[in-house]
Motif scaffolding. Structure first.
Motif, PDB file in Angstrom:
ATOM      1  N   TRP A 122     -40.509  12.317  15.371  1.00 52.48           N
ATOM      2  CA  TRP A 122     -39.245  13.054  15.441  1.00 52.48           C
ATOM      3  C   TRP A 122     -39.489  14.525  15.728  1.00 52.48           C
ATOM      4  N   LEU A 127     -38.893  10.844  19.455  1.00 51.09           N
ATOM      5  CA  LEU A 127     -37.769  10.004  19.069  1.00 51.09           C
ATOM      6  C   LEU A 127     -36.504  10.472  19.784  1.00 51.09           C
ATOM      7  N   GLY A 128     -36.341  11.787  19.908  1.00 55.80           N
ATOM      8  CA  GLY A 128     -35.193  12.321  20.649  1.00 55.80           C
ATOM      9  C   GLY A 128     -35.197  11.830  22.084  1.00 55.80           C
ATOM     10  N   GLU A 129     -36.382  11.767  22.681  1.00 57.70           N
ATOM     11  CA  GLU A 129     -36.509  11.272  24.047  1.00 57.70           C
ATOM     12  C   GLU A 129     -36.079   9.808  24.118  1.00 57.70           C
ATOM     13  N   LYS A 130     -36.459   9.010  23.121  1.00 54.81           N
ATOM     14  CA  LYS A 130     -36.065   7.596  23.090  1.00 54.81           C
ATOM     15  C   LYS A 130     -34.544   7.475  23.004  1.00 54.81           C
ATOM     16  N   ILE A 131     -33.930   8.332  22.217  1.00 54.86           N
ATOM     17  CA  ILE A 131     -32.468   8.298  22.100  1.00 54.86           C
ATOM     18  C   ILE A 131     -31.835   8.667  23.432  1.00 54.86           C
ATOM     19  N   ARG A 132     -32.343   9.680  24.113  1.00 52.35           N
ATOM     20  CA  ARG A 132     -31.808  10.083  25.423  1.00 52.35           C
ATOM     21  C   ARG A 132     -31.975   8.947  26.441  1.00 52.35           C
ATOM     22  N   PHE A 134     -32.013   5.782  25.732  1.00 53.12           N
ATOM     23  CA  PHE A 134     -31.041   4.748  25.365  1.00 53.12           C
ATOM     24  C   PHE A 134     -29.656   5.120  25.883  1.00 53.12           C
ATOM     25  N   GLU A 135     -29.267   6.386  25.672  1.00 49.16           N
ATOM     26  CA  GLU A 135     -27.943   6.819  26.115  1.00 49.16           C
ATOM     27  C   GLU A 135     -27.824   6.773  27.637  1.00 49.16           C
TER      28      GLU A 135
END
Length: 171
Positions: A122, A127-132, A134-135
């Motif tokens: 994180w 982890l932020g990259e993984k969320i981006r 996904f979006e």
């Protein structure tokens, strides 16, 4: 052929006489072991008591063979076999039950390592990259477009509704 004289019997030579019995009845009791070798008999009307053995010898019936004492099924070999079997079974069950389970201390260490790795990911922005990512996926984009379209329809429907005049003051 059985004689019909009646006899009185003291089963152990000391007990109170019982009877009258026939010779056949006394021989049956002798063969069944109900009379000891010390048993005495007297013919009815006789004063003389004779050992039952003499009566059985005259009838050529062998005295009862003393039975060997019954062997107990309890033996040290059986006990030891049972104990060894029990502990062997206990050992096998323990091995199987422990082999499928992790040590709770090891599980705690693994959980702490996972939390630490997640925290580092994180903070590193992974982890932020993984969320981006996904979006930005096509399915999520499609769902976003559908939600925006639904909101626009609802807003248009709301705008088309006639507005009621405000109530007059003082009426």
């Amino acid at each position: 052929m059985e004689t019909t004289r009646t006899l009185w019997l003291s089963r152990d030579g000391e007990s109170e006489p019982t009877g009258p019995f026939t010779e056949g009845q006394i021989l049956t009791m002798w063969n069944a072991g109900q009379i000891t070798a010390n048993g005495m008999v007297a013919a009815e009307g006789d004063e003389e008591w004779v050992p039952v053995v003499q009566l059985t010898e005259r009838r050529s019936v062998p005295p009862p063979v003393p039975q060997a004492p019954k062997r107990s099924s309890f033996s040290i070999t059986r006990v030891l076999t049972g104990v060894v079997f029990f502990f062997g079974l206990l050992l096998v069950l323990t091995i199987f039950s422990v082999s499928g389970r992790k040590d709770p201390r090891l599980e705690r260490v693994e959980q702490e390592q996972k939390r630490e790795a997640l925290s580092k990911a994180w903070s590193a922005g992974l982890l932020g990259e993984k969320i981006r990512q996904f979006e930005a996926s096509p399915r999520v984009q499609e769902l976003k477009r559908e939600m925006e379209a639904e909101q626009a329809r609802e807003l248009a429907k709301h705008k088309q509704m006639p507005k009621a005049p405000p109530p007059a003051l003082g009426q």
